[in-house]
Write a protein that holds these residues in place. Structure first.
Motif, PDB file in Angstrom:
ATOM      1  N   PRO A  61       0.833  -1.211   0.000  1.00 32.72           N
ATOM      2  CA  PRO A  61       0.000   0.000   0.000  1.00 32.72           C
ATOM      3  C   PRO A  61       0.866   1.258   0.000  1.00 32.72           C
ATOM      4  O   PRO A  61       1.990   1.254   0.499  1.00 32.72           O
ATOM      5  N   ILE A  69      -3.156  10.097   2.272  1.00 30.82           N
ATOM      6  CA  ILE A  69      -3.221   9.185   1.130  1.00 30.82           C
ATOM      7  C   ILE A  69      -3.078   7.742   1.604  1.00 30.82           C
ATOM      8  O   ILE A  69      -2.152   7.407   2.343  1.00 30.82           O
ATOM      9  N   GLU A  71      -3.467   4.264  -0.691  1.00 32.50           N
ATOM     10  CA  GLU A  71      -3.813   3.646  -1.970  1.00 32.50           C
ATOM     11  C   GLU A  71      -3.278   2.226  -1.998  1.00 32.50           C
ATOM     12  O   GLU A  71      -2.169   1.965  -1.537  1.00 32.50           O
ATOM     13  N   PRO A  73      -2.347  -0.412  -4.738  1.00 30.48           N
ATOM     14  CA  PRO A  73      -2.224  -0.668  -6.180  1.00 30.48           C
ATOM     15  C   PRO A  73      -2.992  -1.933  -6.585  1.00 30.48           C
ATOM     16  O   PRO A  73      -3.122  -2.860  -5.779  1.00 30.48           O
ATOM     17  N   ASP A  74      -3.499  -1.949  -7.786  1.00 31.17           N
ATOM     18  CA  ASP A  74      -4.285  -3.078  -8.284  1.00 31.17           C
ATOM     19  C   ASP A  74      -3.819  -3.418  -9.697  1.00 31.17           C
ATOM     20  O   ASP A  74      -4.483  -3.093 -10.678  1.00 31.17           O
TER      21      ASP A  74
END
Length: 189
Positions: A61, A69, A71, A73-74
């Protein structure tokens, strides 16, 4: 309750593991250099050779507390296909089932799924692709509504798969009707 994207066939469906995740025993994880939670290391009753105890992922992450923030990632190849014993709610009569597990369908993922279907149809005549809301048709409720489509492999596109996986399986519940929806796309060689 949750949605399920699955494949159903009369021929066994091969597993397609997620390249970003791996299961280890505690000892295997330590040998591979994976961080193992201290609580597992201190648990003397835990069998350190028990397989599938530690889940490792190379997806890290992105966290910046000052900017607020978080996030995750995918990557496009962040999905897997794994055989399942049964899906009681699924209205398929096929002998073999496999779950398609992803966060969401993207065009690159649909292209990879299309390649998987192509390989499977080298040994099978047809395969069903299902998109369904699971767990909403308990005792005393009506069976789910099933919408079926049929396509040949030559006519099937990644865009078709994306559209199919965006089918609204939730609508019935939002209208306070106890009838779920299932979509089945039969793909023939």
């Amino acid at each position: 309750m949750s949605f399920l994207v699955a494949l159903a066939s009369d021929c066994p469906l091969e597993a397609l593991p997620n390249p970003h995740m791996k299961m280890y025993s505690v000892n295997e994880a330590l040998e591979a250099g994976v961080d193992v939670p201290q609580s597992m290391l201190m648990d003397y009753e835990l069998d350190r050779d028990e397989p599938d105890t530690v889940l490792w992922s190379d997806i890290e992450p992105v966290i910046d507390i000052e900017k607020g923030i978080f996030e995750l990632p995918d990557p496009d190849d962040n999905f897997d296909i794994w055989p399942i014993e049964c899906a009681d709610d699924l209205q398929s009569g096929r002998a073999f089932l496999a779950a398609v597990e992803w966060n969401r369908c993207t065009l690159p993922r649909a292209e990879m799924l299309l390649s998987y279907i192509r390989r499977h149809l080298e040994k099978a005549e047809e395969v069903e692709l299902w998109h369904s809301w699971m767990g909403g048709n308990g005792e005393g409720e009506f069976p789910p509504l099933v919408k079926r489509e049929e396509k040949t492999l030559a006519a099937l596109t990644a865009e078709d798969i994306c559209r199919f996986c965006e089918s609204d399986v939730f609508q019935s519940y939002f209208e306070n009707i106890d009838i779920g929806k299932q979509y089945c796309l039969l793909v023939k060689r």
